[in-house]
Design a protein around this motif. Sequence first.
Motif, PDB file in Angstrom:
ATOM      1  N   ALA A  22      -6.552   4.146 -13.315  1.00 18.42           N
ATOM      2  CA  ALA A  22      -6.793   3.968 -12.107  1.00 18.42           C
ATOM      3  C   ALA A  22      -5.512   5.332 -12.042  1.00 18.42           C
ATOM      4  O   ALA A  22      -6.201   6.926 -11.582  1.00 18.42           O
ATOM      5  N   ALA A  23      -4.537   4.838 -12.316  1.00 22.10           N
ATOM      6  CA  ALA A  23      -3.826   6.453 -12.567  1.00 22.10           C
ATOM      7  C   ALA A  23      -4.184   8.147 -12.662  1.00 22.10           C
ATOM      8  O   ALA A  23      -4.054   8.574 -12.236  1.00 22.10           O
ATOM      9  N   ALA A  24      -5.006   8.070 -14.248  1.00 17.58           N
ATOM     10  CA  ALA A  24      -5.534   9.143 -14.477  1.00 17.58           C
ATOM     11  C   ALA A  24      -6.468   9.870 -13.162  1.00 17.58           C
ATOM     12  O   ALA A  24      -7.489  10.791 -12.650  1.00 17.58           O
ATOM     13  N   VAL A  25      -7.159   8.461 -12.775  1.00 12.45           N
ATOM     14  CA  VAL A  25      -8.523   9.066 -12.167  1.00 12.45           C
ATOM     15  C   VAL A  25      -7.863   9.054 -10.084  1.00 12.45           C
ATOM     16  O   VAL A  25      -8.529  10.784  -9.599  1.00 12.45           O
ATOM     17  N   TYR A  26      -6.928   8.673  -9.934  1.00  8.87           N
ATOM     18  CA  TYR A  26      -6.886   9.070  -8.773  1.00  8.87           C
ATOM     19  C   TYR A  26      -5.913  10.244  -9.097  1.00  8.87           C
ATOM     20  O   TYR A  26      -6.237  11.204  -8.113  1.00  8.87           O
ATOM     21  N   TYR A  27      -5.268  11.282 -10.092  1.00 10.08           N
ATOM     22  CA  TYR A  27      -4.339  12.029 -10.151  1.00 10.08           C
ATOM     23  C   TYR A  27      -5.168  13.199  -9.884  1.00 10.08           C
ATOM     24  O   TYR A  27      -5.342  13.943  -9.411  1.00 10.08           O
ATOM     25  N   CYS A  28      -6.569  13.356 -10.281  1.00 10.24           N
ATOM     26  CA  CYS A  28      -8.337  14.016 -10.656  1.00 10.24           C
ATOM     27  C   CYS A  28      -8.329  14.353  -9.282  1.00 10.24           C
ATOM     28  O   CYS A  28      -8.587  15.191  -9.422  1.00 10.24           O
ATOM     29  N   PHE A  29      -8.386  12.512  -8.900  1.00  9.59           N
ATOM     30  CA  PHE A  29      -9.055  13.937  -7.183  1.00  9.59           C
ATOM     31  C   PHE A  29      -7.649  13.793  -6.636  1.00  9.59           C
ATOM     32  O   PHE A  29      -8.204  14.561  -5.342  1.00  9.59           O
ATOM     33  N   ARG A  79       0.714  -1.019   0.000  1.00 10.03           N
ATOM     34  CA  ARG A  79       0.249   0.284  -0.471  1.00 10.03           C
ATOM     35  C   ARG A  79       0.838   1.174  -0.113  1.00 10.03           C
ATOM     36  O   ARG A  79       1.479   1.077   0.538  1.00 10.03           O
ATOM     37  N   LEU A  80       0.595   2.017  -0.618  1.00 10.52           N
ATOM     38  CA  LEU A  80       1.671   3.064  -0.879  1.00 10.52           C
ATOM     39  C   LEU A  80       1.466   4.358   0.249  1.00 10.52           C
ATOM     40  O   LEU A  80       0.318   4.107   0.851  1.00 10.52           O
ATOM     41  N   CYS A  81       2.715   4.338   1.105  1.00 14.30           N
ATOM     42  CA  CYS A  81       2.862   5.366   1.938  1.00 14.30           C
ATOM     43  C   CYS A  81       3.166   6.564   1.910  1.00 14.30           C
ATOM     44  O   CYS A  81       2.818   7.753   2.620  1.00 14.30           O
ATOM     45  N   ALA A  82       4.415   6.581   0.636  1.00 19.15           N
ATOM     46  CA  ALA A  82       4.726   8.215   0.338  1.00 19.15           C
ATOM     47  C   ALA A  82       5.184   7.922  -0.866  1.00 19.15           C
ATOM     48  O   ALA A  82       5.902   7.018  -1.513  1.00 19.15           O
ATOM     49  N   GLN A  83       5.328   9.500  -1.287  1.00 20.95           N
ATOM     50  CA  GLN A  83       5.896   9.133  -2.969  1.00 20.95           C
ATOM     51  C   GLN A  83       6.790  10.673  -3.613  1.00 20.95           C
ATOM     52  O   GLN A  83       6.083  11.796  -2.403  1.00 20.95           O
ATOM     53  N   ALA A  84       7.322  10.688  -3.871  1.00 21.02           N
ATOM     54  CA  ALA A  84       8.118  12.051  -4.225  1.00 21.02           C
ATOM     55  C   ALA A  84       7.138  12.569  -5.605  1.00 21.02           C
ATOM     56  O   ALA A  84       6.229  12.590  -6.060  1.00 21.02           O
ATOM     57  N   ALA A  85       7.522  13.958  -5.488  1.00 22.90           N
ATOM     58  CA  ALA A  85       6.783  14.841  -6.700  1.00 22.90           C
ATOM     59  C   ALA A  85       6.992  14.605  -8.222  1.00 22.90           C
ATOM     60  O   ALA A  85       8.027  15.367  -8.670  1.00 22.90           O
ATOM     61  N   HIS A  86       6.611  13.667  -8.530  1.00 21.62           N
ATOM     62  CA  HIS A  86       7.843  12.673  -9.413  1.00 21.62           C
ATOM     63  C   HIS A  86       6.116  13.044 -11.082  1.00 21.62           C
ATOM     64  O   HIS A  86       5.897  14.034 -10.606  1.00 21.62           O
ATOM     65  N   ILE A  87       6.312  11.759 -11.660  1.00 20.16           N
ATOM     66  CA  ILE A  87       5.485  11.339 -12.215  1.00 20.16           C
ATOM     67  C   ILE A  87       3.793  10.781 -11.904  1.00 20.16           C
ATOM     68  O   ILE A  87       4.123   9.202 -12.152  1.00 20.16           O
ATOM     69  N   PRO A  88       2.228  11.041 -12.055  1.00 23.98           N
ATOM     70  CA  PRO A  88       1.498  10.915 -11.692  1.00 23.98           C
ATOM     71  C   PRO A  88       1.690  10.144 -12.722  1.00 23.98           C
ATOM     72  O   PRO A  88       0.609   8.406 -11.796  1.00 23.98           O
ATOM     73  N   VAL A  89       1.468   9.386 -14.173  1.00 24.36           N
ATOM     74  CA  VAL A  89       1.172   8.219 -14.642  1.00 24.36           C
ATOM     75  C   VAL A  89       1.977   6.569 -14.063  1.00 24.36           C
ATOM     76  O   VAL A  89       1.647   6.189 -13.600  1.00 24.36           O
ATOM     77  N   HIS A  90       3.283   7.210 -13.369  1.00 23.46           N
ATOM     78  CA  HIS A  90       4.278   6.767 -12.475  1.00 23.46           C
ATOM     79  C   HIS A  90       3.425   6.195 -11.382  1.00 23.46           C
ATOM     80  O   HIS A  90       3.209   4.672 -10.967  1.00 23.46           O
ATOM     81  N   LEU A  91       3.603   7.114 -10.592  1.00 24.97           N
ATOM     82  CA  LEU A  91       3.281   6.730  -9.281  1.00 24.97           C
ATOM     83  C   LEU A  91       1.999   6.063  -8.866  1.00 24.97           C
ATOM     84  O   LEU A  91       1.247   5.448  -8.414  1.00 24.97           O
ATOM     85  N   GLY A  92       0.388   7.279  -9.585  1.00 27.34           N
ATOM     86  CA  GLY A  92      -0.891   6.212  -9.520  1.00 27.34           C
ATOM     87  C   GLY A  92      -0.982   4.821  -9.677  1.00 27.34           C
ATOM     88  O   GLY A  92      -1.842   4.181  -9.254  1.00 27.34           O
ATOM     89  N   SER A  93      -0.295   4.561 -10.911  1.00 24.64           N
ATOM     90  CA  SER A  93      -0.446   2.902 -11.555  1.00 24.64           C
ATOM     91  C   SER A  93       0.081   2.367 -11.059  1.00 24.64           C
ATOM     92  O   SER A  93      -0.178   0.904 -10.130  1.00 24.64           O
ATOM     93  N   MET A  94       1.387   2.408  -9.781  1.00 25.38           N
ATOM     94  CA  MET A  94       2.441   1.650  -8.886  1.00 25.38           C
ATOM     95  C   MET A  94       0.972   1.227  -7.443  1.00 25.38           C
ATOM     96  O   MET A  94       0.725   0.452  -7.435  1.00 25.38           O
ATOM     97  N   ALA A  95       0.757   2.624  -7.565  1.00 22.05           N
ATOM     98  CA  ALA A  95      -0.483   2.834  -6.104  1.00 22.05           C
ATOM     99  C   ALA A  95      -1.518   1.161  -6.454  1.00 22.05           C
ATOM    100  O   ALA A  95      -2.017   0.215  -5.228  1.00 22.05           O
ATOM    101  N   TYR A  96      -1.999   1.906  -7.742  1.00 23.33           N
ATOM    102  CA  TYR A  96      -3.196   0.799  -7.996  1.00 23.33           C
ATOM    103  C   TYR A  96      -2.155  -0.176  -8.349  1.00 23.33           C
ATOM    104  O   TYR A  96      -3.667  -1.558  -7.632  1.00 23.33           O
ATOM    105  N   ALA A  97      -1.473  -1.049  -8.778  1.00 23.62           N
ATOM    106  CA  ALA A  97      -0.961  -2.593  -8.992  1.00 23.62           C
ATOM    107  C   ALA A  97      -0.230  -3.481  -7.982  1.00 23.62           C
ATOM    108  O   ALA A  97       0.800  -4.308  -8.074  1.00 23.62           O
TER     109      ALA A  97
END
Length: 497
Positions: free
Chosen positions: A266-273, A30-48
């Motif tokens: 999912a990454a795109a959806v998470y980013y928007c919210f 489960r995602l706990c922290a992320q750097a201010a990097h790339i939303p499509v990378h981070l959201g997809s990692m959070a999902y999968a």
Amino acid sequence: MGAVLRLSALSPNIKDRLDFSCAIFDAQGRLCAQAAHIPVHLGSMAYAMADLVTGREWQAEDLMVVNDPYLGGTHLPDVTVVAPVFQSQTLMGFTVTRAHHANIGAHSPGSMPVSTHLEQEGIVIAPSWLKRAGQWQVPLCRRLAGLEEHGTLPVETPRFADFSAQASACEAGARRLAELADQQFDLVAAFDALNAYGEKRARARIATLPDGCYRFQDYMDDDGQGQQGILITVSLTICGDQASLDFSGTADQVAGNINCPLSVAAAAVYYCFRCLMDDDVPACDGLFRPIKLSAPPGSLLNARRPAAVAAGNVETSSRVVDVVLGALAQAAPEAIPAASQGTMNNVAMGAGGDNGWDYYETMAGGTGAHAGGPGLSAVHSHMTNTLNTPVESLESHYPLRVHRYQLRRGSGGSGQFMGGEGLVRELEFLADAQVTLLTERRLFAPWGLAGGQSGAVGENRHNGRLLPPKASFTARPGDRLLVASPGGGGYRGRECK
């Protein structure tokens, strides 16, 4: 982790453009922290990530590598490296990097081909041990370096350097987390508390949106294989402190490579919210718990193997953002901007042989205007958060010359507040090259909001000849490529007539 990766990487795509992301996950993935990097990378990692890390026999100093889009990846150039974090013999969590490799062994230089099949896009890496108990798995390392599997570790091979940089970044992060745990810092309790807090804040924000069902649709230009006007549609339902998004009605997966796995949608959806939340809300697994989404299997947003996906991660994810924001604008009109450029303007090129080279770039454009003011000009927006390759770096690494790099005046949509301007970049080739363009918003313009006008569509030209949104061609010395990126949509506002 990000600093280690940037400073130890070899390719301009990582060290200059910063096309990478770093994150921390708990022992359950489960995602706990992320750097201010790339939303499509981070959201997809959070999902999968949970599916990727659970059920495995992790050991101290292991490293796992994967890029398979259907097993936790996004598209093949984005390679994920995972390191476990142990305190004594207890698994505490994971450190993760994801970085875009300009050469992952595709059929065309830059590894972003106009493809119709996953295997055309490069090496497919199922979840595999890059290191096992601290020992490099040499046959796999040599395969990643583009060499025969028998031989010594390819430490001096340029293509392997970025894998080694990712490994170093993960290991540095794992050491720092283990040090925190050794200092009587209860990582497990902290991770749980952080996610509980993120969920509380997310539910509170969603609860401020009026209950209802909000629908929006938009179109992809084409799939590069002759199909145009490809529909993406969403039904967004807000009920109390929960949101659900149903992408039923979206087009079926296509012959070209704009398909994507559900993790990318999912990454795109998470980013928007996430954009709806205050800045101090932590981007963690708890933030996404009140959000549910679904897309029909076999559709553009939930493709089945072996559908090609190279452009889905970059272009289709951008359109999903536009669709979700379009639906959210009906629920929170003052909080949502008009459409941004809606594309990453992917340019990939290079040549094989002894002096072979691979160049990959995404190009900035305009962002949408909003109730508070105009859009931004010539910036990367939404699902990408990279930089440009500086002219000095580009011209020193590749046989290219930059002739023009300027704002595209008049490309932003009009309104009370103007959409941001796109840019124009013109390259001259100093050697033969195979070129691939994967772009969008060349046929369907970025929409305005509240009566604002659309931004200008983009253009791609080879020696002045207009190209389709997805194209592949051979360039000769003296040839020129011009990319003009789209502007953002304008915002008129209710007070304007």
